[in-house]
Write a protein that holds these residues in place. Sequence first.
Motif, mmCIF file in Angstrom:
data_model
loop_
_atom_site.group_PDB
_atom_site.id
_atom_site.type_symbol
_atom_site.label_atom_id
_atom_site.label_comp_id
_atom_site.label_asym_id
_atom_site.label_seq_id
_atom_site.Cartn_x
_atom_site.Cartn_y
_atom_site.Cartn_z
ATOM 1 N N LEU A 65 0.820 -1.212 0.000
ATOM 2 C CA LEU A 65 0.000 0.000 0.000
ATOM 3 C C LEU A 65 0.853 1.261 0.000
ATOM 4 C CD1 LEU A 65 -2.888 -0.910 2.475
ATOM 5 C CD2 LEU A 65 -2.996 -0.766 -0.006
ATOM 6 N N LYS A 66 1.967 1.237 0.747
ATOM 7 C CA LYS A 66 2.870 2.381 0.768
ATOM 8 C C LYS A 66 3.454 2.639 -0.618
ATOM 9 C CE LYS A 66 4.191 2.005 5.640
ATOM 10 N NZ LYS A 66 5.273 1.635 6.606
ATOM 11 N N ALA A 67 3.858 1.581 -1.286
ATOM 12 C CA ALA A 67 4.422 1.712 -2.626
ATOM 13 C C ALA A 67 3.372 2.242 -3.603
ATOM 14 C CB ALA A 67 4.957 0.376 -3.103
ATOM 15 N N TYR A 68 2.149 1.764 -3.461
ATOM 16 C CA TYR A 68 1.074 2.207 -4.362
ATOM 17 C C TYR A 68 0.699 3.658 -4.071
ATOM 18 C CZ TYR A 68 -3.457 2.237 -6.710
ATOM 19 O OH TYR A 68 -4.515 2.548 -7.505
ATOM 20 N N SER A 69 0.630 4.014 -2.771
ATOM 21 C CA SER A 69 0.250 5.368 -2.381
ATOM 22 C C SER A 69 1.253 6.405 -2.884
ATOM 23 C CB SER A 69 0.127 5.444 -0.858
ATOM 24 O OG SER A 69 -0.204 6.744 -0.452
ATOM 25 N N ALA A 70 2.511 6.011 -2.951
ATOM 26 C CA ALA A 70 3.565 6.950 -3.365
ATOM 27 C C ALA A 70 3.411 7.397 -4.828
ATOM 28 C CB ALA A 70 4.928 6.291 -3.183
ATOM 29 N N LYS A 71 2.592 6.683 -5.587
ATOM 30 C CA LYS A 71 2.398 7.041 -7.001
ATOM 31 C C LYS A 71 1.413 8.189 -7.176
ATOM 32 C CE LYS A 71 3.257 2.275 -8.485
ATOM 33 N NZ LYS A 71 2.695 1.084 -9.206
ATOM 34 N N PHE A 72 0.718 8.579 -6.092
ATOM 35 C CA PHE A 72 -0.312 9.620 -6.198
ATOM 36 C C PHE A 72 0.094 10.866 -5.411
ATOM 37 C CE2 PHE A 72 -2.419 5.647 -7.048
ATOM 38 C CZ PHE A 72 -3.196 5.940 -8.134
#
Length: 215
Positions: free
Chosen positions: A208-215
């Motif tokens: 989730l942290k990795a995915y959140s960093a894209k936004f």
Amino acid sequence: MKLIFTKTKLLLLMTTLAIGLFSTSCGSGTSASNIQVPGIQNMSVKLVQDSVLISMVFQSIQLDGGLRYNIPKYANSYLEISPDLQSSGTLLALNISLKDALNTNLQTLDPQSLPGGRALPGVAGGRLPAVAFSIEKFKGISVYLGPKLFGVFLPIKNLGIGNSIITARYYTGSNRIGNISLVGQDSNGENSGILLMLDMNANVQSQLKAYSAKF
């Protein structure tokens, strides 16, 4: 090379991410085998951009208009209710920002049990850091966040299970993402509802942290 996604491909990508990021085990269950909640239709949990979206339709509740409520202590999250466009019921959508879901400061909130004092099913000690609040038509909502779990309690009357608490696995597609509990009324005839607990183990949080960093 620059990639261009159509709306259809982007929706498929988000659906795939939602299934992958929240899977805890494949098992033998599917969304179709999820426990049916009396009075609720179209319950779903999705990952939409940088938020977890939990939505469902309450068949017996009618509203003339829609409202949005900020969730206390959750700076980037909100709950929204509106008339359902496909039925005479009410659509409830809980939008939890990944920034809030991954905020360890929220884990220092006072631990709380179920509304009314009963222990949270499946939780060691029966309590988790939480905020409790009420909105129009829904008295006694609780949002829980622990090191390995995120949960929400929504009040519902007339579940027809007396004082029982029934817990079952909850699936998105063929992936188990947590548990759902039907919570019957307490000894005072109050505080019945549903409790949805989502897995937030270390692997899920990392993704989730990795995915959140894209936004």
